[in-house]
Design an enzyme around this catalytic site. Structure first.
Site, PDB file in Angstrom:
ATOM      1  N   THR A  83      33.804  57.654  29.169  1.00 49.49           N
ATOM      2  CA  THR A  83      35.183  57.349  28.778  1.00 49.49           C
ATOM      3  C   THR A  83      36.212  58.172  29.554  1.00 49.49           C
ATOM      4  O   THR A  83      37.356  57.759  29.672  1.00 49.49           O
ATOM      5  CB  THR A  83      35.398  57.642  27.277  1.00 49.49           C
ATOM      6  OG1 THR A  83      35.094  59.015  27.044  1.00 49.49           O
ATOM      7  CG2 THR A  83      34.503  56.765  26.409  1.00 49.49           C
ATOM      8  N   GLU A 146      30.673  52.114  26.768  1.00 48.12           N
ATOM      9  CA  GLU A 146      31.358  53.366  27.087  1.00 48.12           C
ATOM     10  C   GLU A 146      30.669  54.504  26.330  1.00 48.12           C
ATOM     11  O   GLU A 146      30.423  54.380  25.132  1.00 48.12           O
ATOM     12  CB  GLU A 146      32.828  53.304  26.653  1.00 48.12           C
ATOM     13  CG  GLU A 146      33.693  52.373  27.480  1.00 48.12           C
ATOM     14  CD  GLU A 146      34.237  53.020  28.766  1.00 48.12           C
ATOM     15  OE1 GLU A 146      33.984  54.227  29.008  1.00 48.12           O
ATOM     16  OE2 GLU A 146      34.920  52.292  29.514  1.00 48.12           O
ATOM     17  N   HIS A 184      29.258  51.768  36.249  1.00 49.03           N
ATOM     18  CA  HIS A 184      30.562  51.358  36.778  1.00 49.03           C
ATOM     19  C   HIS A 184      30.716  51.798  38.232  1.00 49.03           C
ATOM     20  O   HIS A 184      31.244  51.081  39.063  1.00 49.03           O
ATOM     21  CB  HIS A 184      31.675  51.966  35.904  1.00 49.03           C
ATOM     22  CG  HIS A 184      32.964  51.226  35.973  1.00 49.03           C
ATOM     23  ND1 HIS A 184      34.118  51.707  35.396  1.00 49.03           N
ATOM     24  CD2 HIS A 184      33.309  50.031  36.554  1.00 49.03           C
ATOM     25  CE1 HIS A 184      35.100  50.836  35.631  1.00 49.03           C
ATOM     26  NE2 HIS A 184      34.630  49.820  36.316  1.00 49.03           N
ATOM     27  N   ASP A 194      32.088  56.784  37.293  1.00 45.67           N
ATOM     28  CA  ASP A 194      31.290  56.873  36.074  1.00 45.67           C
ATOM     29  C   ASP A 194      30.081  55.945  36.081  1.00 45.67           C
ATOM     30  O   ASP A 194      30.130  54.896  36.707  1.00 45.67           O
ATOM     31  CB  ASP A 194      32.179  56.588  34.838  1.00 45.67           C
ATOM     32  CG  ASP A 194      32.867  55.220  34.883  1.00 45.67           C
ATOM     33  OD1 ASP A 194      33.397  54.862  35.944  1.00 45.67           O
ATOM     34  OD2 ASP A 194      32.850  54.516  33.867  1.00 45.67           O
TER      35      ASP A 194
HETATM   36 ZN   LIG Z   1      34.144  52.918  33.730  1.00 42.60          ZN
END
Ligand SMILES: [Zn+2]
Length: 275
Positions: A83, A146, A184, A194
């Site tokens: 996050t 997340e 991601h 991330d």
């Molecule tokens: Zn992300």
């Protein structure tokens, strides 16, 4: 008698709790959620003939005839994020405000609690501009998860345990292939870091989510071209340096420099064949 009283008390307490919940901090946004899902239903209920014109501008005849054989499209990828925020409350707030225009299907808190924020069949806004192989709309084919983590800290065991339970359920429900659990950073190498080098990809691979390198690595042949290998895995190699860094954040983790060392090449040669 005592048990009887306890049972009555429990029912009263439960009733009190459930009558309180509509007034909780997300009562209003939950209402918005329901009205938005209602509007989605209205979209899929539309039965319109195709409105097509030929190159000369003349209408092409069309008619709606509904088939009787169909169901919902299924997600085929899982994209994992951190996050980059300081608390789970901050993230829940961000995903229930209109202005940031971001969301995810699930958020995994540090205490292991899993928040479900969007039905798996609907499109969350977590991937942004991204690409994996020839897919340029990752939001349409993926579940976004997340993990509450500020980006500079390890992921704790409780959180990872919850994540694994969630992944197990998703993989089974939608038949998501082992190779399709990615980060991601993998799909947006120029923009996103991330879930970063702390993320336990090795453990995930051991449980059947994504791949990891074998213990013994062989030297790639002289003809081995790392740019092609990265591309075959799915990386967007239009910026090759960014793709190399993204690959190393996921599969090397101990070194994120933008150069491919012999060790990095050995790892890539080992893993790209699995994808
Ligand atoms: Zn992300």
């Amino acid at each position: 008698m005592k048990n009887y009283h306890y049972a009555i008390f429990s029912i009263v307490a439960l009733a009190a709790l459930s009558s309180c919940s509509p007034k909780g901090p997300y009562a209003l946004t939950n209402k918005v959620y329901t009205s938005k899902t209602d509007s989605v239903v209205r979209v899929i209920e539309q039965t319109q003939p195709p409105m097509l014109v030929d190159s000369a501008g003349a209408n092409i005849p069309g008619e709606w005839v509904g088939t009787v054989n169909f169901n919902l499209r299924k997600p085929n990828y899982v994209i994992i994020h951190f996050t980059a925020q300081d608390s789970i409350q901050q993230t829940l707030k961000t995903f229930t405000l209109v202005k940031p225009q971001v969301s995810a299907h699930y958020v995994v808190a540090k205490d292991g609690k899993v928040y479900h924020m969007l039905n798996d069949y609907l499109r969350a806004w977590h991937a942004g501009i991204s690409r994996w192989g020839s897919i340029s709309d990752m939001n349409s084919c993926s579940i976004g998860i997340e993990i509450d983590n500020n980006g500079h800290e390890p992921f704790n065991d409780t959180q990872v345990k919850s994540l694994l339970a969630l992944l197990t359920q998703l993989k089974k429900a939608y038949g998501i292939p082992t190779s399709n659990f990615i980060g991601h950073q993998d799909i947006a190498p120029l923009r996103k870091p991330d879930p970063g080098p702390f993320f336990p990809w090795k453990l995930l691979a051991e449980k059947g989510f994504g791949y990891w390198r074998d213990y013994l690595l062989e030297l790639p042949p002289d003809s081995f071209d790392y740019a092609t290998a990265l591309k075959l895995m799915g990386y967007d190699t239009r910026d090759l340096t960014a793709a190399v860094v993204a690959f190393k954040r996921h599969f090397v983790q101990t070194d994120e420099t933008p150069t491919m060392t012999q060790f990095d090449l050995n790892i890539l040669y080992n893993v790209y064949k699995k994808y």
